[in-house]
Design a protein around this motif. Structure first.
Motif, PDB file in Angstrom:
ATOM      1  N   TRP A  87       0.866  -1.191   0.000  1.00  0.00           N
ATOM      2  CA  TRP A  87       0.000   0.000   0.000  1.00  0.00           C
ATOM      3  C   TRP A  87       0.897   1.233   0.000  1.00  0.00           C
TER       4      TRP A  87
ATOM      5  N   GLU B  41      -8.309   3.755   0.342  1.00  0.00           N
ATOM      6  CA  GLU B  41      -7.893   5.146   0.474  1.00  0.00           C
ATOM      7  C   GLU B  41      -6.508   5.345  -0.126  1.00  0.00           C
ATOM      8  N   ALA B  42      -5.687   4.301  -0.133  1.00  0.00           N
ATOM      9  CA  ALA B  42      -4.365   4.349  -0.749  1.00  0.00           C
ATOM     10  C   ALA B  42      -4.318   3.345  -1.891  1.00  0.00           C
TER      11      ALA B  42
ATOM     12  N   ARG C 210       1.255   5.013   0.547  1.00  0.00           N
ATOM     13  CA  ARG C 210       0.556   6.063   1.284  1.00  0.00           C
ATOM     14  C   ARG C 210       0.565   7.395   0.554  1.00  0.00           C
ATOM     15  N   ASP C 211       1.542   7.604  -0.344  1.00  0.00           N
ATOM     16  CA  ASP C 211       1.607   8.875  -1.080  1.00  0.00           C
ATOM     17  C   ASP C 211       0.529   8.993  -2.142  1.00  0.00           C
TER      18      ASP C 211
ATOM     19  N   THR D  86      -3.347   8.255  -3.786  1.00  0.00           N
ATOM     20  CA  THR D  86      -4.754   7.955  -3.568  1.00  0.00           C
ATOM     21  C   THR D  86      -5.270   7.139  -4.740  1.00  0.00           C
ATOM     22  N   ARG D  87      -6.483   6.700  -4.616  1.00  0.00           N
ATOM     23  CA  ARG D  87      -7.079   5.876  -5.668  1.00  0.00           C
ATOM     24  C   ARG D  87      -7.069   6.593  -7.019  1.00  0.00           C
ATOM     25  N   ASP D  88      -7.125   7.916  -6.997  1.00  0.00           N
ATOM     26  CA  ASP D  88      -7.124   8.675  -8.255  1.00  0.00           C
ATOM     27  C   ASP D  88      -5.805   8.518  -9.010  1.00  0.00           C
ATOM     28  N   HIS D  89      -4.747   8.099  -8.303  1.00  0.00           N
ATOM     29  CA  HIS D  89      -3.434   7.948  -8.941  1.00  0.00           C
ATOM     30  C   HIS D  89      -3.220   6.544  -9.527  1.00  0.00           C
ATOM     31  N   GLU D  90      -4.156   5.629  -9.298  1.00  0.00           N
ATOM     32  CA  GLU D  90      -3.897   4.221  -9.608  1.00  0.00           C
ATOM     33  C   GLU D  90      -3.573   3.990 -11.080  1.00  0.00           C
TER      34      GLU D  90
ATOM     35  N   ASP E  15       2.392  18.209   1.512  1.00  0.00           N
ATOM     36  CA  ASP E  15       1.263  17.504   2.123  1.00  0.00           C
ATOM     37  C   ASP E  15       1.600  17.130   3.569  1.00  0.00           C
TER      38      ASP E  15
END
Length: 500
Positions: free
Chosen positions: A415, A457-458, A417-418, A420-424, A496
């Motif tokens: 996982w 979330e990650a 942590r840096d 989010t799902r939008d980066h997948e 961040d």
């Protein structure tokens, strides 16, 4: 070939020419493919050799084939280079009339994609290293099997080779504490056929079945194709959250208790008894998929469900796909004694029996001890690969990565942590551009389940390591870190962190 059966009406040179031309254009023979000799084709079609020669000469004159004296005609490479090859048209699927099974399958088709080629490191789970396959031991076992079979070529027992089932009985008792009669063992074409048999025999349309969430997609496909409805139950670090079963009514539960796929939890003994108690109350079957129990590194083995009291409705599923090779397609079921005749009949109806030569070869390896020696050897190699992956991830990501499921098996879940799902999607593409294959865990969650909302979330990646060497693993993680930096540069990560 143009025609494998002799026609009653003799073909003319023009017909032979037209048929061969169509087949060449449709790539039936492939690039540089060899056509039959004029003598062989004339014999098959019942025509004179001269007739075939006339057809071949016309094809050569038009540039479709190359002819050399004393050699078989060959498809001309220029045909492909000029772009003349065409594909065969397919009928529209809208005109198909399907069964209910076919309609359900069409709505949720399993996806097979060819593994990408040319990658520097492909972390795809399920692949094994060719260097790990015991070539010499398998060759000796195959020769011995062929020698044993040379006197009898006939259909075999649909349940499988008696030698193999006897050898497996001893192996399962020694390695997994699974005690069963030989008659309870059914040899299947890999674990997927085992799942399909369970689905067809134990579920009806409208029934409910419990699935781990996230879980093994191909199991869900097999069960859903019957018309049954999945009940996703979330998992945590210890596997299936069995307390959530209290109010669940279902006919079947599919679980991977020894190494939950994909998150890697090992189901504690208390939860195992809780699961069996639920199954007894619900009069439900439990499918225990023990897919990679040979690989255990930092934990002691927990007895499988099948070895516990109250396991009379457990179907135990195993395979050699993670120890030898998935190409062999050899798996096995240990079914309750009362179900044995039904499973045997279903197996016979589906494909008569699993290929016998390979069964006999595996039996030889089990009897001689070669199989268990091989397992010990690849366990050591995969322990080294697993440690290399853990070290590399920590080296390149530090505390920015959380790792699940590293105590056993041939994969971990990382996982990031840096991200989010939008980066997948961007991560997968960036990694691929650098020669690294990575695969998100998000695809294994049920869209309706609670686990998806809690865990996504990650960005999480299922990272298999059994097909890679230590250098590939190190290089792959380094390039993956570069891909992450391309998506979320270090300066933005620091901003961040400062906000937090």
């Amino acid at each position: 070939m143009v025609q494998t059966r002799r026609r009653s009406a003799r073909m003319g040179a023009r017909q032979i020419y037209d048929t061969l031309k169509d087949q060449i254009m449709a790539r039936v023979y492939g690039v540089d493919g060899l056509l039959p000799s004029s003598r062989a084709l004339a014999g098959e079609l019942g025509v004179s050799r001269t007739t075939v020669t006339v057809a071949y000469e016309q094809l050569a004159a038009e540039g479709f084939i190359d002819i050399r004296h004393g050699a078989r005609p060959r498809v001309a490479r220029a045909v492909v280079e000029r772009g003349q090859v065409r594909t065969i048209s397919r009928p529209s699927s809208r005109n198909l009339r399907l069964s209910k099974f076919g309609e359900r399958l069409q709505q949720d088709l399993p996806r097979w994609t060819e593994p990408p080629r040319g990658l520097l490191a492909n972390f795809r789970y399920g692949d094994l290293s060719p260097a790990d396959f015991p070539i010499l031991a398998w060759k000796r076992a195959m020769v011995a099997a062929l020698n044993r079979r040379s006197e009898r070529l006939a259909y075999g027992d649909p349940c499988g080779s008696l030698r193999l089932r006897t050898a497996l009985q001893g192996y399962l008792w020694r390695s997994r504490s699974v005690r069963c009669d030989v008659e309870q063992i059914i040899i299947v074409n890999g674990s997927q056929q085992g799942l399909d048999l369970c689905a067809r025999l134990l579920l009806d349309a409208g029934d409910r079945f419990v699935m781990e969430d996230p879980g093994y997609l191909m199991a869900r496909h097999a069960f859903s194709a019957t018309g049954a409805v999945a009940v996703p139950i979330s998992v945590d670090r210890d596997g299936l959250e069995t307390e959530r079963l209290a109010t669940v009514e279902a006919r079947l539960a599919y679980v991977t208790p020894s190494h939950q796929y994909p998150l890697g939890g090992v189901l504690p003994i208390g939860r195992r008894h809780q699961l069996l108690a639920w199954a007894a109350r619900a009069d439900a079957y439990v499918i225990e998929d023990d897919y990679d129990s040979e690989y255990r590194y930092d934990t002691k083995p927990v007895p499988p469900l099948h070895a516990l009291e109250g396991s009379g409705n457990v179907v135990y599923l195993g395979t050699v796909s993670k120890t030898l090779s998935p190409t062999l397609r050899i798996g096995y079921l240990v079914v309750p004694a009362g179900l044995r005749p039904l499973f045997a009949a279903a197996k016979q109806t589906m494909d008569r029996h699993t290929p016998q030569i390979e069964q006999e070869a595996l039996a030889t390896m089990l009897e001689s001890g070669a199989y268990e020696r091989h397992v010990r050897r690849v366990r050591r190699r995969n322990a080294e690969r697993r440690q290399a992956l853990l070290d590399a991830l920590h080296r390149w990501f530090g505390d920015r990565v959380q790792i699940d499921g590293a105590d056993a098996g041939l994969h971990i879940v990382a996982w990031f942590r840096d991200l989010t799902r939008d980066h997948e999607a961007a991560l997968v593409e960036a990694a691929r551009s650098k020669g690294v294959g990575v695969y998100p865990v998000s695809a294994l969650f049920d869209p309706r389940g609670q686990g998806r909302r809690r865990r996504l979330e990650a960005v999480g990646l299922v990272m298999g390591f059994a097909a890679l060497d230590v250098r590939q693993i190190e290089r792959g993680c380094k390039l993956l870190a570069q891909a992450v930096d391309d998506i979320v540069p270090r300066r933005l990560r620091k901003l961040d962190q400062n906000k937090v």
